[in-house]
Structure formats: C-alpha cells, structure tokens
Write a protein that holds these residues in place. Sequence first.
Motif, short mmCIF file in Angstrom:
data_model
loop_
_atom_site.label_atom_id
_atom_site.label_comp_id
_atom_site.label_asym_id
_atom_site.label_seq_id
_atom_site.Cartn_x
_atom_site.Cartn_y
_atom_site.Cartn_z
N VAL A 181 0.52 -1.41 0.13
CA VAL A 181 0.27 -0.08 -0.24
C VAL A 181 0.66 1.69 0.04
O VAL A 181 0.66 2.37 -1.19
N GLY A 182 1.83 1.19 1.19
CA GLY A 182 2.65 2.64 1.23
C GLY A 182 2.19 3.83 2.07
O GLY A 182 0.78 3.43 2.40
N PHE A 183 2.02 4.85 1.98
CA PHE A 183 1.98 6.25 2.60
C PHE A 183 1.22 6.61 2.10
O PHE A 183 0.47 7.85 1.69
N ASN A 184 1.22 6.64 0.58
CA ASN A 184 0.59 7.61 -0.38
C ASN A 184 -1.08 7.34 -0.69
O ASN A 184 -1.43 8.00 -0.38
N LEU A 185 -1.95 5.83 -0.45
CA LEU A 185 -2.79 6.28 -0.20
C LEU A 185 -3.44 6.21 1.18
O LEU A 185 -4.34 7.37 0.38
N PRO A 186 -3.16 6.04 2.29
CA PRO A 186 -3.76 6.83 3.40
C PRO A 186 -3.87 8.55 3.06
O PRO A 186 -4.67 9.03 3.34
N ALA A 187 -2.50 8.69 2.13
CA ALA A 187 -2.21 10.30 2.25
C ALA A 187 -3.24 10.88 1.09
O ALA A 187 -3.81 12.12 1.78
N ARG A 188 -3.43 10.10 0.23
CA ARG A 188 -4.83 10.89 -1.17
C ARG A 188 -6.20 10.56 -0.23
O ARG A 188 -6.57 11.15 -0.80
N LEU A 189 -6.68 9.57 0.21
CA LEU A 189 -7.54 9.74 1.25
C LEU A 189 -7.62 11.17 1.66
O LEU A 189 -8.40 11.02 2.46
#
Length: 803
Positions: free
Chosen positions: A89-97
């Motif tokens: 997942v990485g941190f990109n997904l929660p950051a985009r959310l």
Amino acid sequence: MAESLVSPEGVSTQHHSNSEEQSEADGSSPPLEPNSLSAAQREVLERCLHALTHAKNDSHILAALLLITRLCPASQLDRVTLHRVFEAVGFNLPARLLVTAVRGGESSGLPPEELLSLGTALLAALSTDPDMATHPQLLSTIPLLLGLLESGIPVSQKQAQHTTVSQSTCSDSSPNTNACSTQTDQSTPGEEEPKGSSGLGREDEPAVCKLDEALAADCYQVLTTVCSLSRGPDQLLARGTIPALCRAVLKKQTLSHEKGLLLLGNLLSSSIRQRAWSKHPSELLSLLASISQNFSQAPEKDRLEMCSWIPQFLPPPESELQSQELQGVVCSLWATLCPMVQGKLGIDQLGNVLVLSACLLDLSGWEPAGSPKFCCLLVNRACVEVRMVLEEPPGTQLSAQQQHTLTACYRIMEAAMEQACCGGTNPSPAQSETAIAGLSLQQSRQVLGALEEAYSAVIYYLQQMDPSHYDEPFLFATFRSLCAWLAEETSCLKEEVSALLPFLIGYAKHHLQERKGKGLSEWMSTMSVSDCSQAGTWTGENVLRYLLPALCHLSAEDGPRKVLLSLDTPAMLVHFLSRGWGVLRTQSGKTVNRDPGLETACSALLNFTVTEPDRVRTDACFASLEAMLSEALPVLLHKSRLLVLAANCCTLGLMIGRLKPAFTGPVESSQRRFFSCALRFLLGALQAGDAGGQARLSPLWEPCWEEVNELWRLGLQALAGCVNAQPSITTLVREEGWLQSILSLLESSSGLPDPHSQQALEEALCGIARQCPFCRQDISESMKRGGRGSLHGMAQLRNVLKD
C-alpha cells in the motif's frame, strides 16, 4: 487522484472499532505474534495479502484492506505482516485519502468522514511499527491529522445543509456516530497559522463536522507513537503540534481532554519544553489559564488528581515569560492550592500537592503564594514529610513516589532558606530578621528550626549511603539540598556535619573521576529540559560545584578543616581548579564566561593557605597550584570578564609566595613573571582623582569592587609578606615602576576610596621600605614633597622611615 478513489461496489466503507483497536489507539497493546491467529485466519490473511499485492486500482486495495481489518485488527499483526501491508500500500494511499477528504470533491464517491476513517485507520495501523512511524511520508501527514483534531472534518455546503437538517436526529445518537454537529473555526482573530498547517479552508470558514471518537483515536495513535520515538518530540514541534493541540483542547474537540492533554503533557515534559514555550508562549499560556480555571472549579477529588499533572504545563523557571497574565494564573493556582495544603490529606495526596507547590515556587517565588502564615505552614509540612520518610530505620527502601515527593520538599526548603537564613558566618537568632514575605521574627525562627530538624534527618539518611548508591538520582537530589543548606547555615549541627564530611568528599571525588556517559551523568543527560540548564552539559564536576560554597565555610573553621585536610581536600580542589583553567584558557573575547565555581574553589584554598602554612609548605598539590597560578594570571590580565577570578588567583599566589623560604639569589623566571603580573594587577584598581581630589576606582574594577575589595587588600598585605620572605622581589617593585606609580597616585590624591584600602597599601609600602634601601629612599623623597596628599597621612610608614 480523486478520480481513482471510486467507491468499490458491494464493499462497506464503515469504520470498524472494537476493543482491540481501542487498545491499539491507547498504545497499551503491543502487536501479537502470528501464531495468535488460527490456521484459517492465517490462510485468509495470506489470500488478502496476495490480493492486496496484485490490486489493479484503489478500489481493489480498499476492499483487500477492509477484509484484513475485519479478519484481524492491527494490534494482532506482527511486524513482518505490517511491512508486507506497507510494501503493498505504502503511505501514498492513506495520504491521498486524507487530502481528498480535506479538499472535498463529489467525484470521490465517498463522504469525507469515510475517506478520513479509512486513511487514519491505515496510518494508525502502520504507525504501530516504530520503523514506519519515522518514515518521512508518515511524518508529512501530521499537519493533516492536526488540522482534523483541531477543526474537525470540513464539509461541503450541500453536506452542511444536510447535517443542519438532521442535527436533531444526530443529537440523540451514540457518541461514536459521525457528523453529530457542525461548527465554525473559533480560533483567535489574528492568530498565526502554525507552520505546516493542513490548510483546512480557514479562509472561507467552512462548516465543519466533529470527529467521531474512533477517528480521533486513530489520529492520536499516530501522534502518540511519533512522540514516543527519540526524535519524535522535535518532529512534532516542527510540524505545529503544540499550538494545534492547545486550540483543540480549548475548543473541547473530540478526545482533546482525554488524549490531547496527555500528549501535550508528554511533549512538555520532554527535551523540547524550553523551545516549545519560547516558540508558542501565547497558546501555551492560554491553555494553562484554562487548566487553572478548571482546577478552581473542579470537585475536591478531581483537584487532588489534577495536582499530579498540572506541573507539566507550567513554563520552565528559566524562561523569560514573566507576563502579567502568567502571574495571574500563578496566583489563581495558589488560591486553589492553599486550602489543600491546610487540609487533612493522605500521604499520596499530600505528595502531589507539595510537588505542585514546589513547581510554583520555582516559577514565581513566595510573593504570590499567600500570607506569611501559609508560607510558614507549607515549609513546615515539607520538613515534616522529609523527617517522616528519611528517619525510617536503615535499609528502608524508598518508593519512586516517595523520592519524587521528597525532591519537591527539598525545593520548598531551599526556597525557604533563601529568605529565612541570615547571611554571615555565625548569625545569632537575633540577627535572623530577613524572612519570607513579612514573616515575624518568631515565625522566621520557627522556619529555621523546622529546617534544622529536616536537615538532621537528611544527614542521618546520607550517613547510611555507601558507594553502591552513589549513582542514584535521588541521592544526588538529597546531597544537593544539603549543600544548599550548608552554603547558608554554618552554625547548626556542626558535629553532625563534620562526621558526614567523609561521605560528602567521597561522593564528590567519585563523580569527579566518573567517565562521561556513565552513572549519574547518563541519567542527567536524559533529564535535560533546556539548552541552558546544567543538566544539558552535565559532568562529574557539577557535584563538587554544589559542595564548594559549603567547603568555603567549613575550611574556615578549625574542626571541619582538620577533617577536610585528612581527606586530602586541597588536592581535590587543585585538580578541579586546574581542569577549569584548562577550559578557560581556550576561550577568548565574547566566548569567555565567568565561572563562579572556580572563584569559590580559590576561596576555599585561600582559607587553607592562611590557616595551615605548614601544610602549604609540604603538600605537593600546593606546588602544582603555584605553577598553575603562574601560568594563569598573565593570561587572566587580558580577560576583563574574569577580573574576579584574576583577583582570586593573584591573592592566592601571593599568599603562597609569602610562605616560601628566604633566598638571596635572583627570582626564578616563572616567579618573576607571576610577581610582575601581580604588581600590574594590584596597580590597576585605582586611578588619580580630579584636581588632587580623592583617588577613585578604575572603570574596570568599579562594577565588581564589592566582590574583590577584600581580595585586593589581602593581596597587598601578602605582597608585604612576599617581600619579607624574598627581598629580591623589591627589585621588581622598582624596575616594573610599581612603586613610583603608587607614590605618584598617593601624592596627587587627598585620600583613597576607604580607610581599609589605605591601611593595606600602607602595610605593603612599609614592608618594601624595610627590605630595600633604594625603595626606602624613594618613599622618603616622595613623602617630603607629598604636601597634604594621602601619602603624608601614613603615620606607620613615617615611623618605618625614621628607624
């Protein structure tokens, strides 16, 4: 980005919260090992991880993640599994959310609260691994999380209208349901946006929706984990955590009192305390004022509990924040605290009250504390507590809470000593009139009596200590407090103090020899709360520094001095002085800092030199001291900031020189250099007055004359003794022009600044006249043409010239 966040059909995006997730949010439950899952759970977990790894879009990723969270909460995942999730997942997904939810947009297909719920849940799960908690991408989401905690969830106009219509329904809902109220940002007008702010549409003042508890708990989970890391407090300070959480607490946002205050307390108890108050004084002061108000209005039971954590929110004593608002808050805290001090409390309850009282005294002194009667009572309660705990039979182990309470009692006692103990070597009870904020003479005596009894218990406790306890922090606190008392009070408990000297000297020597990074120094470095504190640059020498004022007093008394000599104390002081000089000689210009400890060490050595001439002649440490002084004085002449130390070194060197055996040969080069510098130094104190008036102090000496005048006079008397022991020094007196300069000053001046200085200078001239015929002739000629100058009034000198 928003286009990719379409809602996956058939997949519920409701945020899940259960007991395991709640314990994770509290930071109380560590990740379990993989074998805590059943075989069926592990099989399904592997399938979900495979799906997560091979997901083709965000919808597939979200579906797989939701299945994983349903199967086993983050608190049941081991580090390896968490890393596999992170790699997929990485941190990109929660950051985009988070960003999508904050910016809004109908194309996401999901309401902001659901996007935030997913994003914060992911961040909370990933942050349970310390390695991930330090990842730059996770740290970059902190301003977003802070914005949520401070201002809630921003909603669109359409959503705000819908929420307004349904408010009556939401008001009856469970506390854990979403979107129960709308509010506007209520920050103070003109308040700066914290650096790194999330920018939650503050310009347009949009409607916002309060966070539900589960979402807020996830945000606090991330911040709390970061705070627990070694560099975590610095990371949070740099990202505006302090002002954001202060505003969240003042707005009474979700979980702000349950978790926000706790996190702020941890931050303000860490190494960033001083910087936090320097950077955000207004926000922290507003928070402290609110805490003070709540303290005054709380039920008695809650007040006692609040005493245990309020000290975390007080500014450091060394801060420059002394505003009228702070003084008002301190007075309010004292007003609430006074009845508690006067009431009947259990041991644990009284401990917290005494700790808060000590912190307030450190911050503002006695003035705002209240009436003299109350101040006297507070000191008495602290003294009684010390006696009750320390007078237990030998071998009694003190609990951590007892040690914490007694350390606070020591600080109250020290604050009382600063006011109630009279200065002077042997003050009588009638002289003890300087007291706490208007205490009567009788009350002052009562305070001194209580202090004496308490320090008797301290001495009893320290007598039981052996080297195996020397690195314990509480022992250092006890030692330090006794040293503070010995520095002020020299007439009480003389026999007990003399009997304790082997411990005091042994303890100081132990830490002088301690290697950096071990024992007490290691603990002190972890307790540093400011760059300017002694703890921040702790060395073993700091222990001796606390003892030095007491040694200065004790070395002047016959009984204690003999004990100190038997313990080889002069050698310890010479070693300390040599190390300090090694540091000072590398400094120059504005980097030169005065070191009062070195000056006090010189004073103690001066006492030994004056009273123990035989020891000075035979002890090798005094030969080493003389060599060091010969090296130091020429350098100190050019360091104007160190004039007091130069006066100590000059006088000490001359006092040692007067004890040397007489010899007829020329002065050695090192001695010649020292005496030459000493003559120049002594000459520099005075200069001629205007139009034949009284001689005056030179501008360099005038600011510190009160500290050095006795040393200057003693130096002149010692010069006379040096001339008697070594007559060849008189050659220097003439060659260096010292004698001629002094005679010219006396001829042109009607008098010296005070009669004591004139007597000391006359004594030096008499000694020179007795040993040197040429000097005698110079003085005689000057006196004949001196008219009515101050030289003419030296009757003793005239008698010497007649002989």
